[in-house]
Design a protein around this motif. Structure first.
Motif, PDB file in Angstrom:
ATOM      1  N   GLN A   1      12.591   6.339   2.378  1.00 42.60           N
ATOM      2  CA  GLN A   1      11.248   6.017   2.811  1.00 42.60           C
ATOM      3  C   GLN A   1      11.286   5.027   3.979  1.00 42.60           C
ATOM      4  O   GLN A   1      12.009   4.025   3.934  1.00 42.60           O
ATOM      5  CB  GLN A   1      10.446   5.412   1.659  1.00 42.60           C
ATOM      6  CG  GLN A   1      10.102   6.385   0.544  1.00 42.60           C
ATOM      7  CD  GLN A   1       9.076   7.426   0.978  1.00 42.60           C
ATOM      8  OE1 GLN A   1       8.180   7.132   1.776  1.00 42.60           O
ATOM      9  NE2 GLN A   1       9.193   8.628   0.439  1.00 42.60           N
TER      10      GLN A   1
ATOM     11  N   ALA B   1       0.193   5.281  11.018  1.00 44.28           N
ATOM     12  CA  ALA B   1       1.276   5.623  10.098  1.00 44.28           C
ATOM     13  C   ALA B   1       0.966   5.078   8.710  1.00 44.28           C
ATOM     14  O   ALA B   1       0.199   4.119   8.572  1.00 44.28           O
ATOM     15  CB  ALA B   1       2.600   5.049  10.605  1.00 44.28           C
ATOM     16  N   PRO B   2       1.581   5.663   7.672  1.00 44.99           N
ATOM     17  CA  PRO B   2       1.378   5.179   6.305  1.00 44.99           C
ATOM     18  C   PRO B   2       2.232   3.962   5.974  1.00 44.99           C
ATOM     19  O   PRO B   2       2.346   3.583   4.815  1.00 44.99           O
ATOM     20  CB  PRO B   2       1.789   6.393   5.457  1.00 44.99           C
ATOM     21  CG  PRO B   2       2.825   7.079   6.273  1.00 44.99           C
ATOM     22  CD  PRO B   2       2.386   6.905   7.704  1.00 44.99           C
ATOM     23  N   PHE B   3       2.855   3.371   6.996  1.00 37.76           N
ATOM     24  CA  PHE B   3       3.667   2.175   6.830  1.00 37.76           C
ATOM     25  C   PHE B   3       3.353   1.240   7.987  1.00 37.76           C
ATOM     26  O   PHE B   3       2.639   1.610   8.929  1.00 37.76           O
ATOM     27  CB  PHE B   3       5.156   2.524   6.789  1.00 37.76           C
ATOM     28  CG  PHE B   3       5.575   3.571   7.782  1.00 37.76           C
ATOM     29  CD1 PHE B   3       5.664   3.294   9.138  1.00 37.76           C
ATOM     30  CD2 PHE B   3       5.852   4.869   7.359  1.00 37.76           C
ATOM     31  CE1 PHE B   3       6.039   4.264  10.052  1.00 37.76           C
ATOM     32  CE2 PHE B   3       6.223   5.855   8.263  1.00 37.76           C
ATOM     33  CZ  PHE B   3       6.318   5.548   9.612  1.00 37.76           C
TER      34      PHE B   3
ATOM     35  N   THR C   1       9.792   2.053   5.776  1.00 39.70           N
ATOM     36  CA  THR C   1       8.917   0.955   5.364  1.00 39.70           C
ATOM     37  C   THR C   1       8.255   0.264   6.544  1.00 39.70           C
ATOM     38  O   THR C   1       7.187  -0.346   6.385  1.00 39.70           O
ATOM     39  CB  THR C   1       9.718  -0.083   4.563  1.00 39.70           C
ATOM     40  OG1 THR C   1      10.819  -0.557   5.361  1.00 39.70           O
ATOM     41  CG2 THR C   1      10.254   0.529   3.274  1.00 39.70           C
TER      42      THR C   1
ATOM     43  N   ALA D   1       5.965   9.090  11.539  1.00 46.42           N
ATOM     44  CA  ALA D   1       4.787   8.721  10.757  1.00 46.42           C
ATOM     45  C   ALA D   1       4.349   9.876   9.863  1.00 46.42           C
ATOM     46  O   ALA D   1       3.950   9.673   8.706  1.00 46.42           O
ATOM     47  CB  ALA D   1       3.657   8.305  11.691  1.00 46.42           C
ATOM     48  N   GLU D   2       4.430  11.085  10.389  1.00 43.84           N
ATOM     49  CA  GLU D   2       4.059  12.263   9.600  1.00 43.84           C
ATOM     50  C   GLU D   2       5.110  12.575   8.536  1.00 43.84           C
ATOM     51  O   GLU D   2       4.790  12.928   7.401  1.00 43.84           O
ATOM     52  CB  GLU D   2       3.884  13.462  10.528  1.00 43.84           C
ATOM     53  CG  GLU D   2       3.451  14.733   9.818  1.00 43.84           C
ATOM     54  CD  GLU D   2       3.198  15.875  10.778  1.00 43.84           C
ATOM     55  OE1 GLU D   2       3.125  17.036  10.305  1.00 43.84           O
ATOM     56  OE2 GLU D   2       3.076  15.633  11.996  1.00 43.84           O
TER      57      GLU D   2
ATOM     58  N   GLY E   1       7.444  10.424   7.209  1.00 45.32           N
ATOM     59  CA  GLY E   1       7.454   9.356   6.221  1.00 45.32           C
ATOM     60  C   GLY E   1       8.824   8.913   5.754  1.00 45.32           C
ATOM     61  O   GLY E   1       8.971   7.852   5.145  1.00 45.32           O
TER      62      GLY E   1
END
Length: 323
Positions: free
Chosen positions: A30, A47-49, A32, A21-22, A24
């Motif tokens: 990437q 997480a950014p996804f 997804t 998650a950190e 990415g």
């Protein structure tokens, strides 16, 4: 890129999920979506996804097949019945560690996309009548049911890769210490509890003598290495996808003294030395002197010292009970 972590509720699975998650990305692509699966639904990870959570028994082929409908590009297969439980409950160990691993490999094969599969094996595959110094080519001779189940998984990982069904990697994990959380059914669990509990203000029992030698690696380093294993090009592995991760050797007594240097006398004084014949019957068959030349050539690394392991635990995982 979609990533699936089987055993995503365990401490290693959770640490890998948080690291991804950190980060990415994985292998320059990437991420997804992240799929976390375990026998019970794993805790969430920010997480950014997208992150999905699944309660799955991998020994149930239909449920394992359904899990792989997420079409993962990379799979971390960490789920297992650990050593002490696998020894005490033979059928359970065979069902999860052997049949469950076969189900994972078959489900990955059925995708038809040759996903990367990182299968966590164990240094428990070594033992018996072998030299004290273990090389990458040393014959496997496990002395526990858990070790035998992991050895079979390694052979399957290499053969499924040879056939082009998956792109497998089977790193053999050293004893991971200092593990966070609570003691589990692993015979090696004491190798964390005799440091974790004293550092958290509690007493702990050491069931082996101070001169017992351990091949160890910190949680921080094992997570780093497992992620690297997913990123190494397939051709770098050669004809055998199984290999020992780098680790260090120290006796329990030396490790305790390392804790004393970092944290003082108080935690050391909380250790009780009480030999346990059941634990001894398992761990005395393990071999601590391993020469991990293949892993080092692949760019994998180990800790600088056990003092660092203690520092990592104090930085990453310590949980002091509320007063």
């Amino acid at each position: 890129m979609r990533v699936l972590i089987i055993g995503g509720g365990g401490f290693i699975g959770q640490k890998i999920a948080k690291a991804l998650a950190e980060k990415g990305t994985l292998n320059g692509k990437q991420i997804t979506h992240l799929e976390l699966a375990d026998i019970t639904a794993p805790p969430t990870v920010v997480a950014p996804f997208g992150v999905s959570h699944h309660a799955v028994d991998i020994s149930d082929k239909a449920k394992c097949d359904a899990l792989f409908q997420c079409q993962p590009d990379v799979v971390f297969h960490l789920a297992a019945i650990v050593s002490g439980q696998a020894e005490a409950e033979f059928d359970t160990g065979m069902r999860v560690n052997l049949a469950g691993t076969l189900n994972v490999f078959e489900a990955a094969r059925a995708l038809g996309t040759k996903p990367v599969v990182v299968f966590s094996s164990s240094c428990a595959v070594y033992g018996g009548e072998i030299p004290d110094q273990i090389e990458d080519w040393t014959t496997l001779n496990p002395q526990t049911s858990y070790g035998a189940q992991k050895a079979i998984g390694e052979l399957l990982c290499t053969d499924y890769s040879r056939k082009g069904f998956i792109d497998g990697r089977a790193p053999r994990l050293p004893t991971i210490t200092i593990r966070p959380g609570k003691p589990n059914a692993a015979a090696s669990s004491f190798m964390s509890s005799i440091f974790r509990e004293p550092l958290q203000g509690q007493t702990a029992v050491c069931p082996v003598q101070p001169d017992y030698a351990v091949w160890y690696l910190s949680p921080r380093k094992v997570v780093e290495n497992l992620i690297k294993c997913a990123e190494i090009p397939a051709e770098k592995f050669g004809e055998n996808r199984a290999f020992a991760l780098p680790g260090r050797v120290a006796t329990i007594g030396e490790m305790v003294e390392a804790m004393r240097k970092v944290a003082g006398d108080e935690p050391v004084n909380r250790i009780k030395w009480e030999p346990d014949p059941v634990i001894l019957s398992i761990v005395m068959g393990w071999r601590p002197h391993i020469n991990p030349q293949k892993a080092l050539a692949l760019g994998l690394t180990t800790d600088d010292s056990f003092e660092d392991n203690v520092r990592y635990f104090l930085e990453d995982d310590i949980q002091v009970p509320a007063t």
